[in-house]
Design an enzyme around this catalytic site. Structure first.
Site, PDB file in Angstrom:
ATOM      1  N   ASP A  40      82.386  42.676  25.463  1.00 55.98           N
ATOM      2  CA  ASP A  40      83.527  42.901  26.696  1.00 55.98           C
ATOM      3  C   ASP A  40      83.004  43.938  27.781  1.00 55.98           C
ATOM      4  O   ASP A  40      83.773  44.377  28.558  1.00 55.98           O
ATOM      5  CB  ASP A  40      85.062  43.268  26.064  1.00 55.98           C
ATOM      6  CG  ASP A  40      85.391  42.326  24.877  1.00 55.98           C
ATOM      7  OD1 ASP A  40      85.179  41.163  25.129  1.00 55.98           O
ATOM      8  OD2 ASP A  40      85.721  42.866  23.841  1.00 55.98           O
ATOM      9  N   LYS A  56      79.336  41.213  30.711  1.00 49.75           N
ATOM     10  CA  LYS A  56      78.125  40.443  31.014  1.00 49.75           C
ATOM     11  C   LYS A  56      78.193  39.407  31.881  1.00 49.75           C
ATOM     12  O   LYS A  56      77.391  38.789  32.539  1.00 49.75           O
ATOM     13  CB  LYS A  56      77.617  40.217  29.656  1.00 49.75           C
ATOM     14  CG  LYS A  56      77.464  41.390  28.487  1.00 49.75           C
ATOM     15  CD  LYS A  56      76.753  40.940  27.427  1.00 49.75           C
ATOM     16  CE  LYS A  56      77.827  40.115  26.675  1.00 49.75           C
ATOM     17  NZ  LYS A  56      79.066  40.868  26.310  1.00 49.75           N
ATOM     18  N   GLY A  95      83.572  35.509  25.271  1.00 48.49           N
ATOM     19  CA  GLY A  95      84.719  35.146  26.397  1.00 48.49           C
ATOM     20  C   GLY A  95      84.140  35.811  27.668  1.00 48.49           C
ATOM     21  O   GLY A  95      84.125  37.141  27.846  1.00 48.49           O
ATOM     22  N   HIS A  96      83.810  35.197  28.648  1.00 49.77           N
ATOM     23  CA  HIS A  96      83.231  35.720  29.953  1.00 49.77           C
ATOM     24  C   HIS A  96      84.260  35.035  31.043  1.00 49.77           C
ATOM     25  O   HIS A  96      84.320  34.055  31.213  1.00 49.77           O
ATOM     26  CB  HIS A  96      81.675  35.299  30.087  1.00 49.77           C
ATOM     27  CG  HIS A  96      80.647  35.745  29.102  1.00 49.77           C
ATOM     28  ND1 HIS A  96      79.591  35.002  29.168  1.00 49.77           N
ATOM     29  CD2 HIS A  96      81.021  36.719  28.381  1.00 49.77           C
ATOM     30  CE1 HIS A  96      78.921  35.811  28.230  1.00 49.77           C
ATOM     31  NE2 HIS A  96      79.657  36.771  27.703  1.00 49.77           N
ATOM     32  N   GLN A 107      78.773  39.184  22.601  1.00 52.43           N
ATOM     33  CA  GLN A 107      79.212  40.286  21.913  1.00 52.43           C
ATOM     34  C   GLN A 107      78.368  41.692  22.684  1.00 52.43           C
ATOM     35  O   GLN A 107      78.045  41.479  23.661  1.00 52.43           O
ATOM     36  CB  GLN A 107      79.221  40.067  20.558  1.00 52.43           C
ATOM     37  CG  GLN A 107      80.108  39.207  19.906  1.00 52.43           C
ATOM     38  CD  GLN A 107      79.694  37.850  20.108  1.00 52.43           C
ATOM     39  OE1 GLN A 107      78.761  37.436  19.738  1.00 52.43           O
ATOM     40  NE2 GLN A 107      80.643  37.110  20.440  1.00 52.43           N
TER      41      GLN A 107
END
Length: 408
Positions: A12, A15, A39-40, A198
């Site tokens: 988180d 990235k 999740g991005h 991650q």
């Protein structure tokens, strides 16, 4: 040139935004690990996109993106994400490929994942999306790869519910599948960006085991999951926040004290929008852990650091960072493997002056307040690694490049 982007904390770190920004100078973007548990969030002007499987570079119309060999992929989630992008005007046709060595997440793996973590005396806190189970099946040599979709004997050996699930997706998946090693071998001179998932502290081997992800979130994973040799990688970037966050269970030495620092925690969480993109769970927040960051720099050969969320601290008159741990009567300056030690560790904090100014208004690093520069330069000295990119907002434009990673 081949550039790797990994998370340098517990995930988180931002990235997705950094990969999206750097993808402007890349031709191919390869996501090398993880699955739909990632999740991005990417913000471009007034548009916001949440991606879980597809590499962030898809938002550029002329880029090729590939889901790498180290990934575990849920076909239903993949096509749902492709549909979302196409509905929003992003043409993905002919630009999204899957390594034939990647593994497939089946629905029953998701059920097993949720049941197994719920039955643990001390749950890991997984996202419950079947990621760990798929990696377990892979290690047990019972998994199914995208290459196997054309292997009739292997498909016939599957449970009926698995065959029924795969049937409507099979031909579309086969059309997207490529031999990634061959694909990149014939594009040796391409600018390739390898995107991790991650964070390095969640890596199966180098992270806070057992409170880790099941895949390789370290820089070495880019070679394995990207189907290239390690000497083919030219540069490693580590993305970190100006503070620390963690999702789920596991040690977190620099976490804000829930009694004495609850107000600070709520301020950072709300200002930094620290809620999971995939799960919506509030993230645990704490001071920047420089002991952990220095460890990550060393174990991943990070060439340059990328700092995000620095603007979250704009309103504070004082900020702090963890520079060592106190465990009983011991002072520890290196990141330990022992979960017992990490749980017992108390952060040794160093204070820095705040800048009380909006960093998003600055267009160059030279325009930063002196106090912000002092914070960044201390981090560089402590970690013996330069901070070459600083993000001061969610938008693609709110990115300060001190030195481009595409330059030697």
């Amino acid at each position: 040139m081949k550039v790797v982007v990994i998370g340098a904390q517990w995930g988180d770190e931002g990235k997705g935004k950094i990969v999206d920004y750097l993808a402007g100078d890349a031709q191919i973007i390869v996501r090398f690990s993880g699955g739909a548990n990632a999740g991005h969030t990417i913000v471009i002007g007034s548009e916001e996109y949440a991606l879980h499987l597809i590499p962030s570079g898809i938002l550029y119309p002329d880029k090729t993106v590939i889901l790498g060999a180290g990934m575990v992929i849920d076909p239903k989630a993949l096509f749902s994400e492709l549909e979302m992008l196409n509905d929003r005007g992003i043409d993905t046709m002919g630009r999204v490929f899957i390594s034939d060595r990647a593994h497939i997440v089946l629905p029953r793996y998701i059920n097993i994942d949720q049941e197994r973590d719920g039955a643990r005396k001390k749950p890991i806190g997984t996202t419950g999306r079947g990621i760990g189970i798929t990696y377990s099946m892979k290690s047990d040599r019972d998994g199914i790869r995208f290459a196997d979709l054309s292997w009739k004997e292997r498909i016939n050996d599957l449970e009926k519910e698995d065959r029924d699930f795969l049937a409507p997706y099979t031909e579309r998946l086969k059309a997207m599948t490529v031999d990634l090693a061959s694909f990149l071998k014939h594009r040796k001179n391409a600018q390739v960006l390898f995107e991790g998932a991650q964070g390095a502290l969640l890596d199966l081997d180098n992270g806070t085991y057992p409170y880790v992800s099941s895949g390789m979130s370290c820089a070495a994973g880019a070679a394995v999951g990207g189907c290239v040799g390690p000497r083919a990688l030219d540069k490693v970037l580590g993305v970190f926040k100006a503070y620390s966050t963690r999702v789920g269970n596991g040690p977190f030495p620099s976490e804000f004290d829930t009694d004495s620092e609850d107000e600070l925690c709520r301020f950072v969480r709300d200002t930094g929008r620290e809620y999971g993109v995939t799960t919506g769970r509030p993230r645990r927040c704490g001071y920047l852990d420089l002991v952990a960051l220095r460890y990550t720099c060393f174990t991943n050969s990070i060439d340059t650091l990328v700092m995000t969320h620095l603007d979250v601290y704009d309103a504070l008159g004082e900020i702090k960072a963890c520079v060592a741990y106190r465990i009983g009567d011991r002072m520890i300056e290196d990141f330990p493997a022992s979960i017992e030690d990490l749980n017992a560790a108390k952060p040794v904090l160093r204070s820095f002056r705040g800048w009380k100014q909006a960093l998003a208004d600055r267009l160059t690093y030279e325009e930063f307040p002196v106090e912000a520069m002092e914070y960044i330069e201390f981090i560089e000295r402590f970690c013996e690694t330069p901070v070459d990119i600083v993000s001061v907002g969610y938008d693609r434009k709110a990115t300060i490049i001190r030195k481009s990673p595409w330059k030697t």
